[in-house]
Design a protein around this motif. Structure first.
Motif, PDB file in Angstrom:
ATOM      1  N   THR A 154       0.818  -1.224   0.000  1.00 21.88           N
ATOM      2  CA  THR A 154       0.000   0.000   0.000  1.00 21.88           C
ATOM      3  C   THR A 154       0.849   1.270   0.000  1.00 21.88           C
ATOM      4  O   THR A 154       2.004   1.262   0.432  1.00 21.88           O
ATOM      5  N   PRO A 155       0.270   2.384  -0.460  1.00 25.14           N
ATOM      6  CA  PRO A 155       0.973   3.666  -0.494  1.00 25.14           C
ATOM      7  C   PRO A 155       0.739   4.459   0.796  1.00 25.14           C
ATOM      8  O   PRO A 155       0.045   3.985   1.701  1.00 25.14           O
ATOM      9  N   TRP A 156       1.263   5.670   0.815  1.00 27.26           N
ATOM     10  CA  TRP A 156       1.198   6.495   2.026  1.00 27.26           C
ATOM     11  C   TRP A 156       0.030   7.485   2.010  1.00 27.26           C
ATOM     12  O   TRP A 156      -0.225   8.156   2.998  1.00 27.26           O
ATOM     13  N   LYS A 180       2.652  -5.108   3.581  1.00 27.83           N
ATOM     14  CA  LYS A 180       3.831  -4.241   3.523  1.00 27.83           C
ATOM     15  C   LYS A 180       3.345  -2.814   3.192  1.00 27.83           C
ATOM     16  O   LYS A 180       3.028  -2.493   2.049  1.00 27.83           O
ATOM     17  N   GLN A 183       6.751   2.799   3.554  1.00 25.55           N
ATOM     18  CA  GLN A 183       7.619   3.074   4.701  1.00 25.55           C
ATOM     19  C   GLN A 183       7.283   4.450   5.304  1.00 25.55           C
ATOM     20  O   GLN A 183       7.408   4.651   6.495  1.00 25.55           O
ATOM     21  N   GLY A 213      10.710  -0.646  -0.111  1.00 24.90           N
ATOM     22  CA  GLY A 213       9.854  -1.190  -1.164  1.00 24.90           C
ATOM     23  C   GLY A 213      10.620  -2.052  -2.154  1.00 24.90           C
ATOM     24  O   GLY A 213      10.124  -3.089  -2.602  1.00 24.90           O
ATOM     25  N   GLY A 217       8.855  -5.127  -0.984  1.00 17.24           N
ATOM     26  CA  GLY A 217       7.768  -5.116  -1.971  1.00 17.24           C
ATOM     27  C   GLY A 217       8.088  -6.017  -3.154  1.00 17.24           C
ATOM     28  O   GLY A 217       7.273  -6.860  -3.555  1.00 17.24           O
ATOM     29  N   SER A 218       9.290  -5.872  -3.698  1.00 16.78           N
ATOM     30  CA  SER A 218       9.590  -6.711  -4.864  1.00 16.78           C
ATOM     31  C   SER A 218       9.785  -8.159  -4.421  1.00 16.78           C
ATOM     32  O   SER A 218       9.448  -9.091  -5.151  1.00 16.78           O
ATOM     33  N   SER A 234       2.496   3.780  -7.614  1.00 18.40           N
ATOM     34  CA  SER A 234       2.861   4.376  -8.905  1.00 18.40           C
ATOM     35  C   SER A 234       2.749   3.356 -10.045  1.00 18.40           C
ATOM     36  O   SER A 234       2.856   2.147  -9.829  1.00 18.40           O
ATOM     37  N   GLN A 240       6.014  -3.397 -12.430  1.00 20.02           N
ATOM     38  CA  GLN A 240       6.972  -4.427 -11.964  1.00 20.02           C
ATOM     39  C   GLN A 240       6.272  -5.497 -11.140  1.00 20.02           C
ATOM     40  O   GLN A 240       6.543  -6.691 -11.289  1.00 20.02           O
ATOM     41  N   GLY A 257      -3.235   4.999 -10.145  1.00 23.74           N
ATOM     42  CA  GLY A 257      -3.351   6.446 -10.238  1.00 23.74           C
ATOM     43  C   GLY A 257      -4.130   6.963 -11.424  1.00 23.74           C
ATOM     44  O   GLY A 257      -4.751   6.210 -12.172  1.00 23.74           O
ATOM     45  N   LYS A 335      10.679  13.781  -0.831  1.00 20.75           N
ATOM     46  CA  LYS A 335      10.730  13.274  -2.209  1.00 20.75           C
ATOM     47  C   LYS A 335       9.520  13.795  -2.993  1.00 20.75           C
ATOM     48  O   LYS A 335       9.650  14.262  -4.136  1.00 20.75           O
ATOM     49  N   GLN A 336       8.348  13.733  -2.364  1.00 20.44           N
ATOM     50  CA  GLN A 336       7.134  14.161  -3.050  1.00 20.44           C
ATOM     51  C   GLN A 336       7.179  15.670  -3.314  1.00 20.44           C
ATOM     52  O   GLN A 336       6.782  16.147  -4.384  1.00 20.44           O
ATOM     53  N   GLU A 388       1.033  11.982 -13.886  1.00 23.11           N
ATOM     54  CA  GLU A 388       0.429  12.189 -12.566  1.00 23.11           C
ATOM     55  C   GLU A 388       1.396  13.000 -11.708  1.00 23.11           C
ATOM     56  O   GLU A 388       2.546  12.606 -11.518  1.00 23.11           O
TER      57      GLU A 388
END
Ligand SMILES: NC(=O)C1=CN([C@@H]2O[C@H](COP(=O)(O)OP(=O)(O)OC[C@H]3O[C@@H](n4cnc5c(N)ncnc54)[C@H](OP(=O)(O)O)[C@@H]3O)[C@@H](O)[C@H]2O)C=CC1
Ligand SMILES: O=C(O)CCC(=O)C(=O)O
Length: 486
Positions: A154-156, A180, A183, A213, A217-218, A234, A240, A257, A335-336, A388
């Motif tokens: 999941t995202p933040w 997961k 972070q 991630g 995640g992978s 994303s 991936q 998105g 980062k965002q 996006e």
């Protein structure tokens, strides 16, 4: 960096036990409204921790799927009650951890409670159909089998609602889960998992592994012990995850998105359209996959709409989401913040005209605060009309006809949500029919998802499946057709 002595360290939750990562490493989760404030420390897990979580989920799988649906539902009702009891605490941590305003965080947490109750109820609903057989002495029917162990990434941006709308249906339909979270919102995720723990969920049914991630995640996408994987985030990572799952024959579901348009027709109620543009585009600092980002306005009402929009945008108060007079919080992370700023610079470089905002909020440099930003003169070839942004940026696009508006609205790789403002039933019907989006909304903002309705997009927004409501059963189960002859 100022280290608060009371900073709590949050652990992984594996096989019903809270435990540190095997790496011995933790990572600080920071407050985007104040980069000196550490919200908590979370585990930086390794592949060994992921393996342990998958093994725990596998060990719990058979007994969980054999538990009657209503009994699974009872546990979800208990988790809902616990989340409701802790609503204010969870919401406050969410605001500190990812920046959305406290009323938004409270609303989201309440939505998490409602989603849990909705899926708790699903434990008592039908899961199949009786189908007439050509053999009159036989009984033919369908039933549903869970996938097994489901990986949830999941995202933040919705740290409670998105995990809950994946975990709750996974569990009610008999799957066990390895979760997961992003972070950047892992502390909020840990509080959510505490609610399931307090509800008495059997060991191994839900497992939490936090960490990078790229590693966890992978690792999940490629893990042979994970039978289905559900992802929101994303497009780059979604692709991936999907490819890795496909390569080993696991079921997957991706929500990646949007680039959502609002069309303002010449007969639109402009007050309502402005309200919806501001709310849909700038609430949560534009960090919703359903956020409005392209504002396509008929030339006959363009100037009037622009004037009203700018007036409204100028009145927006940006600040710490915990302050009661804040309307818009910071970007969720450094980062965002830089991603959004770089899109703004690209917009200017490619010829967009800045009408409002465009930079960091002065005087609030301790956090990642951006001004609400409005561009005009945006055409479909420009980067900010296509990619996006996930920030408080609106792009005005002027058109001379409704047909041109629909054509522009569809001229992106995404197809998640779209709005139209018009009083004309013919235009409404054309929009509903011709708009390539999973959510089409008439005289309502592009954001605003209802938990009992299917949610997902067309084109590159999703992988074809739908989440939430009754639609969730399609991903979290497989149909078994049963033929019985005595
Ligand atoms: N559809 C939506 O609702 C969302 C869309 N986005 C879009 O994505 C952009 C970037 O945001 P970002 O947070 O980096 O999104 P990501 O897609 O990188 O992150 C989403 C989730 O995937 C995890 N992840 C990261 N790399 C991998 C991988 N290789 N394999 C499996 N899982 C992985 C992340 O973990 P970790 O946090 O540890 O990196 C997080 O849990 C935003 O600007 C926005 O455009 C972002 C969030 C939500
Ligand atoms: O609009 C909403 O409430 C949900 C949006 C969403 O799912 C997302 O941004 O990931």
């Amino acid at each position: 960096m100022a280290q608060n002595a009371q900073v709590r360290t949050y652990l992984n939750y594996i096989g019903g036990v809270w435990q540190p990562a095997s790496t011995g490493e933790t990572e600080a989760s920071m407050n985007p409204a104040n980069r000196h404030d550490i919200v908590g420390c979370v585990q930086k897990s390794s592949a060994a921790d992921l393996d342990a979580a998958v093994n725990a989920a596998e060990a719990a799988r058979l007994s969980w799927r054999k538990l009657a649906g209503p009994a699974r539902g009872d546990l979800l009702f208990k988790a809902a009650n616990e989340l409701e009891r802790r609503l204010d605490e969870v919401a406050e941590v969410m605001t500190r951890e990812m920046g959305k305003t406290l009323p938004e965080a409270k609303g989201e947490t309440a939505r998490g409670v409602a989603i849990l109750r909705y899926y708790a109820g699903e434990g008592m609903r039908r899961t199949g159909d009786v189908i007439p057989s050509t053999d009159s002495a036989a009984l033919m029917f369908t039933t549903r089998a869970p996938l097994g162990v489901v990986g949830v990434i999941t995202p933040w941006n919705f740290p409670v609602a998105i995990p809950v709308w994946k975990i709750a249906p996974a569990l009610i339909f008999g799957n066990t889960v390895v979760f997961k979270p992003a972070q950047e919102s892992a502390v909020t995720a840990a509080l959510l998992v505490e609610c399931f723990h307090a509800a008495g969920l059997p060991a191994g049914v839900l497992n939490l592994v936090t960490g990078d991630g790229e590693a966890i995640g992978s690792g999940m996408s490629a893990h042979a012990g994970i039978h289905g994987i559900t992802f929101t985030g994303s497009g780059r990572v979604g692709k991936q995850v999907g490819l890795a799952a496909l390569a080993r024959g696991a079921k997957y579901q991706l929500e990646m998105g949007g680039k959502n348009p609002i069309i303002v027709a010449e007969d639109a109620d402009l007050e309502l359209a402005v309200e919806a543009t501001v709310s849909g585009g700038l609430r949560s600092t534009g960090q919703k996959c359903t956020a409005t980002s392209r504002v396509i306005v008929h030339s006959a009402v363009y100037d009037e709409f622009k004037r009203k929009l700018l007036q409204k945008v100028e009145g927006i108060r940006v600040g710490d989401g915990l302050a009661s007079d804040t309307w818009m919080g910071p970007c969720a992370s450094e980062k965002q913040f830089h991603t959004v700023l770089s899109y703004i610079h690209t917009g200017i470089k490619e010829g967009g005209r800045l009408l409002a905002g465009g930079g960091q909020v002065q005087g609030l440099e301790d956090g990642y605060f951006l001004e609400p930003t409005v561009f005009e003169g945006i055409t479909s070839e420009m980067t900010i009309a296509q990619e996006e942004i996930f920030g408080p940026v609106l792009a005005l696009m002027k058109v001379d006809s409704f047909e041109e508006a629909i054509r522009l609205a569809n001229d992106v790789q995404y197809g998640l949500s779209a709005s139209v403002f018009t009083q004309d039933i013919g235009r409404m019907l054309t929009f509903i029919q011709d708009m390539d989006a999973g959510l089409v909304r008439v005289n309502a903002e592009s954001a605003g998802v209802e938990l009992q309705a299917p949610f997902g997009g067309m084109k590159f927004s999703s992988s074809g499946s739908r989440e939430q409501g009754q639609a969730a059963i399609e991903f979290y189960t497989e149909i078994k057709t049963v033929f019985v002859k005595a």
